[in-house]
Design an enzyme around this catalytic site. Structure first.
Site, short mmCIF file in Angstrom:
data_model
loop_
_atom_site.label_atom_id
_atom_site.label_comp_id
_atom_site.label_asym_id
_atom_site.label_seq_id
_atom_site.Cartn_x
_atom_site.Cartn_y
_atom_site.Cartn_z
N ARG A 1 -62.91 -66.43 -64.84
CA ARG A 1 -62.40 -65.24 -65.55
C ARG A 1 -61.35 -65.63 -66.60
O ARG A 1 -60.48 -66.44 -66.33
CB ARG A 1 -61.78 -64.25 -64.56
CG ARG A 1 -60.99 -63.14 -65.26
CD ARG A 1 -60.88 -61.90 -64.46
NE ARG A 1 -60.10 -62.04 -63.25
CZ ARG A 1 -59.94 -61.06 -62.36
NH1 ARG A 1 -60.52 -59.89 -62.54
NH2 ARG A 1 -59.22 -61.27 -61.28
N ARG B 1 -56.66 -62.53 -51.50
CA ARG B 1 -56.88 -61.21 -52.10
C ARG B 1 -58.12 -60.54 -51.51
O ARG B 1 -58.14 -59.32 -51.32
CB ARG B 1 -57.00 -61.34 -53.62
CG ARG B 1 -55.65 -61.66 -54.27
CD ARG B 1 -55.80 -62.15 -55.68
NE ARG B 1 -56.33 -61.13 -56.56
CZ ARG B 1 -56.88 -61.39 -57.74
NH1 ARG B 1 -56.98 -62.62 -58.16
NH2 ARG B 1 -57.30 -60.40 -58.48
N ARG C 1 -55.53 -48.46 -53.78
CA ARG C 1 -55.91 -49.64 -53.03
C ARG C 1 -55.57 -49.48 -51.55
O ARG C 1 -55.85 -50.38 -50.76
CB ARG C 1 -55.18 -50.86 -53.57
CG ARG C 1 -56.04 -51.72 -54.52
CD ARG C 1 -55.19 -52.91 -54.93
NE ARG C 1 -55.95 -54.01 -55.43
CZ ARG C 1 -56.09 -54.30 -56.73
NH1 ARG C 1 -55.57 -53.53 -57.64
NH2 ARG C 1 -56.76 -55.37 -57.09
N ARG D 1 -55.55 -65.92 -65.33
CA ARG D 1 -54.53 -65.27 -64.52
C ARG D 1 -53.99 -66.20 -63.43
O ARG D 1 -54.75 -66.95 -62.82
CB ARG D 1 -55.11 -64.01 -63.87
CG ARG D 1 -55.07 -62.82 -64.80
CD ARG D 1 -55.83 -61.65 -64.27
NE ARG D 1 -55.55 -61.34 -62.88
CZ ARG D 1 -56.06 -60.29 -62.25
NH1 ARG D 1 -56.86 -59.46 -62.91
NH2 ARG D 1 -55.78 -60.06 -61.00
N LYS E 1 -64.62 -54.26 -61.93
CA LYS E 1 -64.00 -52.94 -62.17
C LYS E 1 -63.45 -52.86 -63.59
O LYS E 1 -63.71 -51.90 -64.32
CB LYS E 1 -62.86 -52.68 -61.17
CG LYS E 1 -63.31 -52.67 -59.72
CD LYS E 1 -62.16 -52.35 -58.78
CE LYS E 1 -61.07 -53.41 -58.77
NZ LYS E 1 -61.49 -54.73 -58.26
P1 ADP Z 1 -62.15 -56.74 -61.33
O1 ADP Z 1 -61.51 -55.88 -62.40
O2 ADP Z 1 -62.97 -55.95 -60.35
O3 ADP Z 1 -61.19 -57.67 -60.66
P2 ADP Z 1 -63.38 -58.09 -63.61
O4 ADP Z 1 -63.96 -56.96 -64.41
O5 ADP Z 1 -62.14 -58.72 -64.13
O6 ADP Z 1 -63.21 -57.66 -62.07
O7 ADP Z 1 -64.52 -59.20 -63.46
C1 ADP Z 1 -64.27 -60.44 -62.77
C2 ADP Z 1 -64.98 -61.58 -63.51
O8 ADP Z 1 -66.39 -61.43 -63.35
C3 ADP Z 1 -64.71 -61.62 -65.01
O9 ADP Z 1 -64.65 -62.97 -65.43
C4 ADP Z 1 -65.92 -60.90 -65.61
O10 ADP Z 1 -66.20 -61.33 -66.93
C5 ADP Z 1 -67.03 -61.30 -64.65
N1 ADP Z 1 -68.05 -60.24 -64.48
C6 ADP Z 1 -67.86 -58.89 -64.52
N2 ADP Z 1 -69.02 -58.23 -64.32
C7 ADP Z 1 -69.97 -59.19 -64.12
C8 ADP Z 1 -71.38 -59.18 -63.85
N3 ADP Z 1 -72.03 -58.01 -63.73
N4 ADP Z 1 -72.01 -60.35 -63.70
C9 ADP Z 1 -71.33 -61.53 -63.82
N5 ADP Z 1 -70.02 -61.63 -64.07
C10 ADP Z 1 -69.34 -60.49 -64.22
P1 AMP Z 2 -55.83 -56.47 -60.34
O1 AMP Z 2 -55.46 -56.75 -61.76
O2 AMP Z 2 -56.35 -55.09 -60.13
O3 AMP Z 2 -56.74 -57.54 -59.76
O4 AMP Z 2 -54.46 -56.53 -59.50
C1 AMP Z 2 -53.70 -57.73 -59.43
C2 AMP Z 2 -52.66 -57.62 -58.32
O5 AMP Z 2 -51.73 -56.56 -58.64
C3 AMP Z 2 -53.19 -57.29 -56.94
O6 AMP Z 2 -53.65 -58.44 -56.24
C4 AMP Z 2 -51.95 -56.65 -56.29
O7 AMP Z 2 -51.01 -57.64 -55.88
C5 AMP Z 2 -51.33 -55.88 -57.45
N1 AMP Z 2 -51.85 -54.49 -57.50
C6 AMP Z 2 -52.62 -53.94 -58.48
N2 AMP Z 2 -52.89 -52.66 -58.21
C7 AMP Z 2 -52.30 -52.38 -57.01
C8 AMP Z 2 -52.25 -51.24 -56.17
N3 AMP Z 2 -52.88 -50.09 -56.49
N4 AMP Z 2 -51.53 -51.33 -55.02
C9 AMP Z 2 -50.90 -52.47 -54.69
N5 AMP Z 2 -50.92 -53.58 -55.42
C10 AMP Z 2 -51.62 -53.56 -56.57
#
Ligand code: ADP
Ligand code: AMP
Length: 213
Positions: free
Chosen positions: A127, A171, A88, A160, A13
């Protein structure tokens, strides 16, 4: 353009939201980034959110909804936004819908990035995130040009705290229980677009931009 990103933690995302925001010249709003910035600055909100984030649980709606609605009332959101990590829960989606309706607006598109659970652990363990600009990388799948340094702003990348395997599993469970129902919510709103998130990041982006047009 008002866009919501859906998908499991690690689906991509954030990676895609940055590019969509650039393409449409609208802000990328990540509730996770807002919470992390608050934790870094040791605010009261940050301390409260951390309790839940460390466990892989959701921060309560009472805290999250007000924070997001106040953010999208800012001037830079006049032409739209990409929401990454919000909503969410169904109450979050309902509150967003109501707030937008009061302005005669609505979500134009909800992009669901589909990735099977078995790919998620690998993605999260590799990541790396930029604590300054929110840039997201992966040590193997999407490495920065210079190891450990953000391409966009030169800041040192970090891992993270909630990306360790046991928290990731929790999660994922939280996602399936509380967030996945939003797919049906936005399908019923008639704005759902589903993309295959297992393709390369550039291909996923192409699919999303194609669907948005
Ligand atoms: P989210 O925001 O949904 O939690 P991220 O954008 O942070 O996910 O992506 C999670 C991990 O996967 C990151 O390390 C990112 O670089 C990697 N990633 C994102 N898109 C892809 C893809 N299409 N293929 C492989 N790895 C990816
Ligand atoms: P993210 O960076 O989107 O992976 O979010 C990291 C963490 O922040 C999640 O696992 C939740 O604990 C909290 N969080 C982020 N967005 C929300 C949301 N919309 N509602 C509740 N918790 C959230």
């Amino acid at each position: 353009m008002k866009i919501v990103m859906l998908g499991a933690p690690g689906a991509g995302k954030g990676t895609q939201a940055v590019n969509i925001a650039k393409e449409y010249n609208i802000p990328h709003i990540s509730t996770g980034d807002i919470f992390r910035a608050n934790i870094k600055n040791q605010t009261e909100l940050g301390m409260k959110a951390k309790e839940y984030m460390d466990k892989g649980a959701l921060v309560p709606d009472e805290i999250t909804i007000g924070m997001l609605l106040s953010r999208i009332a800012d001037k830079d959101c006049d032409n739209g936004f990409v929401l990454d990590g919000f909503p969410r829960t169904i109450p979050q989606a309902e509150s967003l819908k109501k707030a937008l309706k009061e302005q005669g607006a609505k979500i134009d598109c909800a992009v669901d990035i589909e990735v099977p659970d078995e790919d998620i652990i690998n993605r999260m363990s590799g990541r790396r995130s930029c604590p300054n600009c929110g840039g997201t990388y992966h040590v193997t799948f999407n490495p920065p040009k210079q190891e450990g340094i953000c391409d966009a702003c030169g800041t040192e990348l970090v891992q993270r705290a909630d990306d360790k395997p046991e928290t990731v599993l929790q999660r994922l469970k939280t996602y399936h229980e509380q967030t996945q129902p939003l797919i049906e919510f936005y399908e019923n709103e008639g704005v759902l677009v589903t993309v295959d998130g297992t393709k390369k990041p550039s291909e996923v982006l192409e699919d999303i931009l194609g669907a948005l047009k």
